[in-house]
Design a protein around this motif. Structure first.
Motif, PDB file in Angstrom:
ATOM      1  N   GLY A   1       0.674  15.159  -4.693  1.00 27.66           N
ATOM      2  CA  GLY A   1       1.154  14.400  -3.551  1.00 27.66           C
ATOM      3  C   GLY A   1       2.140  13.311  -3.903  1.00 27.66           C
ATOM      4  O   GLY A   1       2.555  12.542  -3.025  1.00 27.66           O
TER       5      GLY A   1
ATOM      6  N   ARG B   1       1.684   8.789  -2.623  1.00 25.15           N
ATOM      7  CA  ARG B   1       0.939   9.637  -1.691  1.00 25.15           C
ATOM      8  C   ARG B   1       0.929   9.024  -0.289  1.00 25.15           C
ATOM      9  O   ARG B   1       1.097   9.713   0.713  1.00 25.15           O
ATOM     10  CB  ARG B   1      -0.488   9.871  -2.188  1.00 25.15           C
ATOM     11  CG  ARG B   1      -0.596  10.922  -3.279  1.00 25.15           C
ATOM     12  CD  ARG B   1      -2.030  11.333  -3.500  1.00 25.15           C
ATOM     13  NE  ARG B   1      -2.809  10.247  -4.077  1.00 25.15           N
ATOM     14  CZ  ARG B   1      -2.989  10.065  -5.380  1.00 25.15           C
ATOM     15  NH1 ARG B   1      -2.427  10.911  -6.241  1.00 25.15           N
ATOM     16  NH2 ARG B   1      -3.720   9.067  -5.830  1.00 25.15           N
TER      17      ARG B   1
ATOM     18  N   ASN C   1       4.325   9.488   1.319  1.00 25.18           N
ATOM     19  CA  ASN C   1       4.560  10.885   1.692  1.00 25.18           C
ATOM     20  C   ASN C   1       3.680  11.339   2.851  1.00 25.18           C
ATOM     21  O   ASN C   1       4.013  12.308   3.543  1.00 25.18           O
ATOM     22  CB  ASN C   1       4.343  11.791   0.478  1.00 25.18           C
ATOM     23  CG  ASN C   1       5.375  11.558  -0.599  1.00 25.18           C
ATOM     24  OD1 ASN C   1       6.508  11.169  -0.311  1.00 25.18           O
ATOM     25  ND2 ASN C   1       5.011  11.780  -1.852  1.00 25.18           N
ATOM     26  N   GLU C   2       2.567  10.656   3.061  1.00 27.48           N
ATOM     27  CA  GLU C   2       1.681  10.980   4.185  1.00 27.48           C
ATOM     28  C   GLU C   2       2.023  10.178   5.436  1.00 27.48           C
ATOM     29  O   GLU C   2       1.324  10.265   6.450  1.00 27.48           O
ATOM     30  CB  GLU C   2       0.232  10.725   3.782  1.00 27.48           C
ATOM     31  CG  GLU C   2      -0.276  11.694   2.719  1.00 27.48           C
ATOM     32  CD  GLU C   2      -1.607  11.257   2.106  1.00 27.48           C
ATOM     33  OE1 GLU C   2      -2.150  10.211   2.562  1.00 27.48           O
ATOM     34  OE2 GLU C   2      -2.078  11.939   1.184  1.00 27.48           O
TER      35      GLU C   2
END
Length: 251
Positions: free
Chosen positions: A34, A77, A80-81
């Motif tokens: 991720g 992460r 990116n989320e």
């Protein structure tokens, strides 16, 4: 970094890897973790990265020196989320820890300034409060000393086994007795441990202090500590710039 013409303007794992001297497997691992956003795939299943993926990899690698691998990965992460606020919170925590480490270093330097010169100068017999050694000798036992420093007695026993401190034993009770010089060594060990120094290095420094008859050997350690904190702060700035560049590719 130019795009590979043979892939129609897309970047391959090897293109990202070459920029940083990584293996292509490392790039794939970062995507699976991720740290990089998911890549599109060709009809044959090959990954197709973009300039945004390249910026993500640069951001992650720039964040690691200042924040550590775990925090850097968690920041990427979160970004990116779509959880930018969580990423900022993690970064804030790292900055808060750096500030706390600077305060710890200041406390170490102040403790050194406040320490008495090397020498056995135990407390006057009979003048201490409860918890000091009896049998007509000055000093303090392991429990009160541990409470004073906010650590466990087991930690002091570990430091003794590592050679950081060498308390004597009370002839009546057999308990460890820490005289003033021992307390000084424990205080220094406690502060240096908070600064991230390993037990082996602290033991060497304290041996040098005892054999040299002074605290001068700690000067180099403190200078190194200052340098490491400054390098970490500079790395955080570099990481912030790279992360900001990545965020602009996602806007």
């Amino acid at each position: 970094m130019g795009r590979n013409l043979q892939t129609g303007g897309w970047l391959r794992p090897v293109d990202l890897a070459r920029e940083h001297g990584l293996s292509t497997q490392a790039v794939r691992n970062y995507e699976e973790a991720g740290i990089l956003p998911p890549a599109d795939r060709t009809a044959h299943g090959y990954r197709r990265y973009t300039a945004s993926h390249a910026a993500a990899l640069r951001a992650f690698l720039a964040l690691v020196p200042g924040h550590g691998h775990g925090t850097a990965a968690a920041v990427m992460r979160a970004v990116n989320e779509g959880a930018a606020r969580e990423a900022y919170r993690l970064i804030d925590e790292s900055h808060a820890q750096l500030l706390e480490d600077r305060r710890t270093l200041h406390a170490v330097e102040k403790a050194l300034r406040d320490l008495e010169p090397l020498g056995d100068t135990p407390e006057t017999p009979g003048s201490g409060a409860a918890g000091r050694a009896g049998s007509g000798s000055g000093g303090t036992f392991i429990g009160p000393l541990a409470r004073r420093l906010g650590i466990r007695p087991a930690t002091l026993r570990t430091w003794e086994r590592a050679g950081l401190v060498r308390p004597r034993r009370d002839p009546v009770t057999g308990y460890r007795v820490y005289d003033e010089a021992d307390v000084r060594d424990v205080r220094l060990a406690h502060q240096l441990r908070r600064g991230g120094y390993p037990l082996e290095r602290i033991a060497l420094l304290l041996d040098q202090v005892r054999s040299a008859g002074g605290l001068e050997p700690l000067g180099a350690a403190l200078a190194d500590w200052h340098a490491r904190l400054s390098a970490r702060g500079r790395a955080m700035l570099a990481g912030a710039a790279a992360l900001d560049a990545y965020l602009h590719t996602r806007a």
